[in-house]
Design an enzyme around this catalytic site. Structure first.
Site, PDB file in Angstrom:
ATOM      1  N   HIS A 271       8.411   2.282   4.848  1.00 10.96           N
ATOM      2  CA  HIS A 271       7.070   2.804   5.067  1.00 10.96           C
ATOM      3  C   HIS A 271       7.030   4.316   4.924  1.00 10.96           C
ATOM      4  O   HIS A 271       7.803   5.015   5.564  1.00 10.96           O
ATOM      5  CB  HIS A 271       6.591   2.335   6.431  1.00 10.96           C
ATOM      6  CG  HIS A 271       6.701   0.851   6.522  1.00 10.96           C
ATOM      7  ND1 HIS A 271       5.684   0.020   6.163  1.00 10.96           N
ATOM      8  CD2 HIS A 271       7.760   0.053   6.806  1.00 10.96           C
ATOM      9  CE1 HIS A 271       6.100  -1.237   6.252  1.00 10.96           C
ATOM     10  NE2 HIS A 271       7.350  -1.241   6.637  1.00 10.96           N
TER      11      HIS A 271
ATOM     12  N   TRP B  43       0.819  -1.227   0.000  1.00  7.16           N
ATOM     13  CA  TRP B  43       0.000   0.000   0.000  1.00  7.16           C
ATOM     14  C   TRP B  43       0.850   1.274   0.000  1.00  7.16           C
ATOM     15  O   TRP B  43       0.467   2.277   0.603  1.00  7.16           O
ATOM     16  CB  TRP B  43      -0.968   0.018   1.192  1.00  7.16           C
ATOM     17  CG  TRP B  43      -1.802  -1.212   1.324  1.00  7.16           C
ATOM     18  CD1 TRP B  43      -2.973  -1.480   0.648  1.00  7.16           C
ATOM     19  CD2 TRP B  43      -1.576  -2.344   2.171  1.00  7.16           C
ATOM     20  NE1 TRP B  43      -3.454  -2.707   1.031  1.00  7.16           N
ATOM     21  CE2 TRP B  43      -2.631  -3.250   1.960  1.00  7.16           C
ATOM     22  CE3 TRP B  43      -0.573  -2.682   3.092  1.00  7.16           C
ATOM     23  CZ2 TRP B  43      -2.718  -4.465   2.636  1.00  7.16           C
ATOM     24  CZ3 TRP B  43      -0.652  -3.889   3.757  1.00  7.16           C
ATOM     25  CH2 TRP B  43      -1.714  -4.762   3.532  1.00  7.16           C
ATOM     26  N   HIS B  44       1.987   1.230  -0.701  1.00  5.84           N
ATOM     27  CA  HIS B  44       2.869   2.397  -0.705  1.00  5.84           C
ATOM     28  C   HIS B  44       2.837   3.159  -2.027  1.00  5.84           C
ATOM     29  O   HIS B  44       3.850   3.732  -2.440  1.00  5.84           O
ATOM     30  CB  HIS B  44       4.300   1.969  -0.366  1.00  5.84           C
ATOM     31  CG  HIS B  44       4.437   1.413   1.018  1.00  5.84           C
ATOM     32  ND1 HIS B  44       5.582   0.808   1.489  1.00  5.84           N
ATOM     33  CD2 HIS B  44       3.562   1.391   2.069  1.00  5.84           C
ATOM     34  CE1 HIS B  44       5.401   0.422   2.744  1.00  5.84           C
ATOM     35  NE2 HIS B  44       4.185   0.749   3.115  1.00  5.84           N
TER      36      HIS B  44
ATOM     37  N   GLN C 292       4.885   6.847   5.689  1.00  6.66           N
ATOM     38  CA  GLN C 292       4.167   7.905   6.411  1.00  6.66           C
ATOM     39  C   GLN C 292       5.103   8.940   7.042  1.00  6.66           C
ATOM     40  O   GLN C 292       4.783  10.129   7.062  1.00  6.66           O
ATOM     41  CB  GLN C 292       3.169   7.346   7.413  1.00  6.66           C
ATOM     42  CG  GLN C 292       3.746   6.573   8.579  1.00  6.66           C
ATOM     43  CD  GLN C 292       2.655   6.275   9.634  1.00  6.66           C
ATOM     44  OE1 GLN C 292       1.655   6.977   9.728  1.00  6.66           O
ATOM     45  NE2 GLN C 292       2.867   5.241  10.434  1.00  6.66           N
TER      46      GLN C 292
HETATM   47  C1  LIG Z   1      -3.495  -1.103   4.794  1.00  3.47           C
HETATM   48  C2  LIG Z   1      -2.374  -0.093   4.753  1.00  3.47           C
HETATM   49  C3  LIG Z   1      -1.248  -0.297   5.540  1.00  3.47           C
HETATM   50  C4  LIG Z   1      -0.196   0.636   5.525  1.00  3.47           C
HETATM   51  N1  LIG Z   1       0.818   0.493   6.423  1.00  3.47           N
HETATM   52  C5  LIG Z   1       1.703   1.514   6.577  1.00  3.47           C
HETATM   53  C6  LIG Z   1       2.603   1.523   7.672  1.00  3.47           C
HETATM   54  O1  LIG Z   1       2.578   0.653   8.537  1.00  3.47           O
HETATM   55  N2  LIG Z   1       3.483   2.560   7.762  1.00  3.47           N
HETATM   56  C7  LIG Z   1       3.510   3.564   6.832  1.00  3.47           C
HETATM   57  O2  LIG Z   1       4.369   4.442   6.945  1.00  3.47           O
HETATM   58  N3  LIG Z   1       2.647   3.576   5.806  1.00  3.47           N
HETATM   59  C8  LIG Z   1       1.725   2.604   5.678  1.00  3.47           C
HETATM   60  N4  LIG Z   1       0.787   2.671   4.689  1.00  3.47           N
HETATM   61  C9  LIG Z   1       0.883   3.761   3.695  1.00  3.47           C
HETATM   62  C10 LIG Z   1       0.491   5.125   4.242  1.00  3.47           C
HETATM   63  O3  LIG Z   1      -0.567   5.015   5.144  1.00  3.47           O
HETATM   64  C11 LIG Z   1       0.112   6.027   3.054  1.00  3.47           C
HETATM   65  O4  LIG Z   1       1.199   6.090   2.162  1.00  3.47           O
HETATM   66  C12 LIG Z   1      -0.230   7.441   3.490  1.00  3.47           C
HETATM   67  O5  LIG Z   1      -1.187   7.453   4.515  1.00  3.47           O
HETATM   68  C13 LIG Z   1      -0.712   8.255   2.298  1.00  3.47           C
HETATM   69  O6  LIG Z   1      -0.882   9.599   2.685  1.00  3.47           O
HETATM   70  P1  LIG Z   1      -1.399  10.693   1.651  1.00  3.47           P
HETATM   71  O7  LIG Z   1      -1.496  11.973   2.376  1.00  3.47           O
HETATM   72  O8  LIG Z   1      -0.560  10.626   0.436  1.00  3.47           O
HETATM   73  O9  LIG Z   1      -2.832  10.165   1.188  1.00  3.47           O
HETATM   74  P2  LIG Z   1      -4.115   9.820   2.085  1.00  3.47           P
HETATM   75  O10 LIG Z   1      -3.762   9.762   3.515  1.00  3.47           O
HETATM   76  O11 LIG Z   1      -4.730   8.625   1.479  1.00  3.47           O
HETATM   77  O12 LIG Z   1      -5.047  11.084   1.913  1.00  3.47           O
HETATM   78  C14 LIG Z   1      -5.737  11.436   0.733  1.00  3.47           C
HETATM   79  C15 LIG Z   1      -7.087  12.004   1.158  1.00  3.47           C
HETATM   80  O13 LIG Z   1      -7.687  12.678   0.054  1.00  3.47           O
HETATM   81  C16 LIG Z   1      -9.066  12.360   0.016  1.00  3.47           C
HETATM   82  N5  LIG Z   1      -9.527  12.550  -1.367  1.00  3.47           N
HETATM   83  C17 LIG Z   1      -9.128  11.886  -2.485  1.00  3.47           C
HETATM   84  N6  LIG Z   1      -9.754  12.373  -3.574  1.00  3.47           N
HETATM   85  C18 LIG Z   1     -10.556  13.386  -3.143  1.00  3.47           C
HETATM   86  C19 LIG Z   1     -11.443  14.279  -3.798  1.00  3.47           C
HETATM   87  N7  LIG Z   1     -11.649  14.259  -5.135  1.00  3.47           N
HETATM   88  N8  LIG Z   1     -12.107  15.192  -3.040  1.00  3.47           N
HETATM   89  C20 LIG Z   1     -11.917  15.248  -1.691  1.00  3.47           C
HETATM   90  N9  LIG Z   1     -11.097  14.413  -1.020  1.00  3.47           N
HETATM   91  C21 LIG Z   1     -10.421  13.496  -1.748  1.00  3.47           C
HETATM   92  C22 LIG Z   1      -9.096  10.918   0.489  1.00  3.47           C
HETATM   93  O14 LIG Z   1     -10.391  10.523   0.916  1.00  3.47           O
HETATM   94  C23 LIG Z   1      -8.053  10.922   1.599  1.00  3.47           C
HETATM   95  O15 LIG Z   1      -8.628  11.265   2.846  1.00  3.47           O
HETATM   96  C24 LIG Z   1      -0.271   1.765   4.667  1.00  3.47           C
HETATM   97  C25 LIG Z   1      -1.400   1.971   3.897  1.00  3.47           C
HETATM   98  C26 LIG Z   1      -2.460   1.073   3.942  1.00  3.47           C
HETATM   99  C27 LIG Z   1      -3.682   1.350   3.115  1.00  3.47           C
END
Ligand SMILES: Cc1cc2nc3c(=O)[nH]c(=O)nc-3n(C[C@H](O)[C@H](O)[C@H](O)COP(=O)(O)OP(=O)(O)OC[C@H]3O[C@@H](n4cnc5c(N)ncnc54)[C@H](O)[C@@H]3O)c2cc1C
Ligand SMILES: *[C@@H]1O[C@H](CO)[C@@H](O)[C@H](O)[C@H]1NC(C)=O
Ligand SMILES: *[C@@H]1O[C@H](CO)[C@@H](O)[C@H](O)[C@H]1NC(C)=O
Ligand SMILES: *[C@@H]1O[C@H](CO)[C@@H](O)[C@H](O)[C@H]1NC(C)=O
Length: 645
Positions: A624, A580-581, A626
């Site tokens: 990871h 999920w990265h 985050q």
């Molecule tokens: C099951 C799982 C396990 C994981 N394990 C780990 C771990 O242990 N350690 C780690 O470091 N990482 C882990 N990750 C990865 C990490 O969580 C993600 O890389 C990170 O949270 C992504 O952050 P982001 O800000 O890029 O996106 P997100 O946190 O996904 O945020 C994007 C946001 O935008 C919103 N959005 C999208 N499109 C629209 C739109 N058109 N209008 C309004 N809102 C919208 C979404 O709903 C979401 O809330 C994991 C991920 C998953 C799914």
């Protein structure tokens, strides 16, 4: 027998949900606002609203950034989120809020899509590298975004990784040394509670990796109150097969084995997410948030000859079908919609590959062939072994209702027991020596910085297989009293590159996800090597006391008849899962290298528009993401406020 099993899983699951306040029925709305039906918080938006900054997506990066931009009270900030808001201060309301439940609802099969009220429900196109399987891809659609879904592992990139960022962006300020304070700024670290954990060898950490203890940053990082029994055996086996115990994964070195810190609060061992920033910001009169609101399109006006992002059309309908309103940004629009949502928003707004814009009749603003390309991701897979039932594994939780019920009470009432643990709590990192690399045909990896590991191993105390549905798999395989443990191997220098493309010009339709995992031949060679390496761990003497039988007879998945490279590769294709990265789909890179963003995260060719989230990575760091996403959001806030003047 099987049917009874399934029934008991459903009964367990239902009771788990009821205890946690989230009945299976009524998937939308029930978890939000403490169970009251959801009323979009929109009244103030419905007529011509203007803010200094409009942030699209209240996820990991988006909430961190929006909160920081509003902190000095001088700028007005709006954050828009397609999903609902969860009250994180209340008792956990979802499986995923309980650390031990994080592995539930994120499986590769549709049957494990049980958290549809907080997840987008993405599914890849058929993957050639995975024998044409389509794999469900968990992503948070909720306040906190994917920080609400993840496994909580918190670990930072290496010094060489960030030097690679410097090369690709042409900007020294992205070096490890120059970003370390932004890594530190988000979090408050609490050392492991050895009195509760009682583990030996004990979890180690390096206090100098963290901010001063007087700091009370929103995000909480600590260790679970209970380690996994299996992890100790993995650690001792790793030592035996050449991976030494190391102290820390947060000082710029990834080499060796150790317990990983987790984003969890130290008192109750609840998941800690970017929602902690929302808690801080919500009381400020200059901070605004609209949940259950889709960003539909970015609207551009003209700054001389350059387009300027000056407004966003939004939809307040649950499925985001209509553009019902518009919000204006006086200074900047910041896209933080994640690795899938951010390239989608740019493309539907006219920034993207020519063919994509033409196909959907989108008026071009800037043609940039790189939007939605260069997607990088990690995959993992590994063999499962039958172990001593005295080990308290995830299989025990899934297959033994009495144990699960007792531990639910133990967790909710006392913050104790296995449910305080995020399941995969031990990590190991290793390179592959040049001679071996040459012998397997993977010398290409020698171009990586010398401190960049190629493999990551995870302790996974349960049966995994194809990750279709861990709860169901473990309930079934554990029904006869058998207990299992797995070592998952991840490829953390992947060569394969994927894409995100549009299915329509409307953000209410999911984009098309093609990670193209394991399509590069080098990845295939390294995967076969990694699988054999996991078997070496299980063959170590230190593992012998917990295996039922020997390392050959205890191996249940795939089993010792899978031996040749072709058999191993085929098994990996049938079982690989994303970690999920997903990242790098709006990459911050020098223009001549094929970037979408400049070194300050600004979209090339327009004014007033940045992308800040996993999609902005120039290259995906090992492990990871985050920690890097929080760093990016912290740094972006500084860059944006510095430009405010
Ligand atoms: C099951 C799982 C396990 C994981 N394990 C780990 C771990 O242990 N350690 C780690 O470091 N990482 C882990 N990750 C990865 C990490 O969580 C993600 O890389 C990170 O949270 C992504 O952050 P982001 O800000 O890029 O996106 P997100 O946190 O996904 O945020 C994007 C946001 O935008 C919103 N959005 C999208 N499109 C629209 C739109 N058109 N209008 C309004 N809102 C919208 C979404 O709903 C979401 O809330 C994991 C991920 C998953 C799914
Ligand atoms: C919206 O606000 C702007 C600036 O305050 C104003 O010029 C414009 O007339 C308003 N439009 C509507 C429809 O109210
Ligand atoms: C499991 O871990 C707990 C806590 O660390 C420990 O007390 C117990 O002895 C362990 N059990 C086994 C079988 O290793
Ligand atoms: C709760 O978990 C702890 C370990 O963290 C354990 O010592 C205790 O026995 C458990 N209580 C129950 C009722 O199972």
């Amino acid at each position: 027998m099987q049917f009874l099993n399934l029934l008991s899983v459903i009964a367990l699951y239902t009771s788990f949900n009821l205890v946690n306040g989230s009945p299976l029925a009524n998937p939308i709305g029930s978890i939000i606002n403490g169970g009251t039906p959801l009323v979009p918080n929109l009244a103030p938006a419905l007529s011509n609203n203007t803010f200094d900054y409009v942030v699209l997506g209240a996820g990991t990066a988006g909430l961190t950034l929006a909160a920081r931009l509003s902190q000095d009270g001088k700028s007005s900030v709006l954050v828009i989120e397609a999903g609902g808001d969860i009250d994180y201060n209340a008792v956990p309301k979802e499986f995923s809020q309980t650390p031990g439940g994080d592995v539930v609802g994120c499986g590769s099969a549709d049957s494990d899509f049980i958290q549809n009220d907080i997840d987008w429900g993405y599914k890849t196109v058929p993957q050639a590298g995975a024998n044409n399987r389509r794999i469900r891809y968990a992503r948070g659609k909720v306040s906190g975004g994917s920080s609400t879904r993840n496994f909580m592992l918190y670990q930072r990139p290496t010094i060489g990784t960030m030097d690679k960022w410097v090369d690709l962006t042409g900007d020294q300020s992205w070096s490890f040394k120059n970003t370390i304070n932004f890594f530190k700024r988000s979090m408050t670290f609490t050392p492991p509670n050895h009195a509760l954990r009682q583990e030996s060898p004990a979890a180690q950490y390096d206090a100098s990796n963290w901010g001063s203890s007087a700091l009370t940053a929103p995000l909480q990082v600590t260790f679970p109150h209970l380690p996994q029994n299996f992890s100790k055996y993995m650690q001792l086996s790793a030592n035996e097969v050449g991976t030494p115990t190391t102290q820390s994964f947060n000082g710029g070195v990834l080499n060796g084995i150790q317990y990983a810190p987790t984003t969890m609060d130290p008192k109750f061992n609840h998941r800690s997410t970017s929602h902690a920033f929302l808690d801080d910001a919500q009381g400020r009169s200059n901070f605004h948030s609209y949940f259950q609101t889709y960003a539909k399109r970015i609207i551009f006006t003209k700054d001389g000859n350059t387009p300027r992002a000056s407004a966003v059309t939004i939809s307040t309908l649950p499925n985001g079908i209509l553009e019902t309103d518009i919000v204006y940004a006086r200074k900047e629009v910041i896209v933080s919609s994640g690795a899938f949502g951010s390239p989608q928003l740019l493309m539907v707004s006219g920034i993207g590959p020519q063919a994509q814009l033409q196909k959907f009749n989108i008026t071009p603003v800037v043609i940039n062939e790189n939007v939605g390309k260069n997607m990088q991701d990690h995959i993992f897979f590994g063999p499962s072994y039958k172990v001593d039932p005295a080990l308290k594994t995830f299989t025990e939780l899934a297959a033994n209702p009495v144990f699960l019920a007792t531990q639910l009470v133990n967790y909710t009432a006392a913050a104790l027991g296995p449910l305080t643990n995020n399941v995969a709590d031990m990590l190991a990192w290793e390179r592959i020596d040049p001679v071996t690399l040459a012998s397997i045909g993977a010398s290409k990896l020698l171009t990586y910085p010398s401190d960049w590991p190629f493999l990551e191993a995870f302790s996974a105390p349960g049966a995994v297989g194809d990750f279709s549905n861990l709860l169901a798999t473990n309930a079934e395989m554990g029904a006869d009293g058998s207990r299992f443990s797995t070592i998952l191997m991840a490829l953390v220098a992947p060569q394969s590159r994927g894409t995100v493309t549009l299915a329509s010009k409307d953000t209410s339709d999911l984009p098309i996800i093609d990670p193209a995992w394991l399509t590069d031949p080098v990845d295939q060679k390294v995967a076969i090597y990694a699988f054999k390496r996991a078997r070496q761990y299980f063959a170590a003497k230190a593992m012998a006391p917990i295996l039922i039988g020997n390392a050959k007879t205890a191996e249940t998945l795939p089993g010792s008849d899978v031996q040749t490279d072709d058999q191993i590769l085929n098994w990996i294709r049938n079982n690989l899962m994303t970690v999920w990265h997903a990242s790098c789909t709006c990459s911050m890179q020098k223009k001549e290298l094929g970037g979408v963003l400049d070194n300050k995260l600004q979209v090339y060719g327009v004014n007033g528009l940045r992308v800040v989230d996993a999609s902005s990575f120039p290259v995906l760091p090992p492990g990871h993401p985050q920690s890097t996403i929080y760093m990016l959001a912290e740094r972006a806030a500084d860059l944006i406020l510095a430009a405010r003047g």
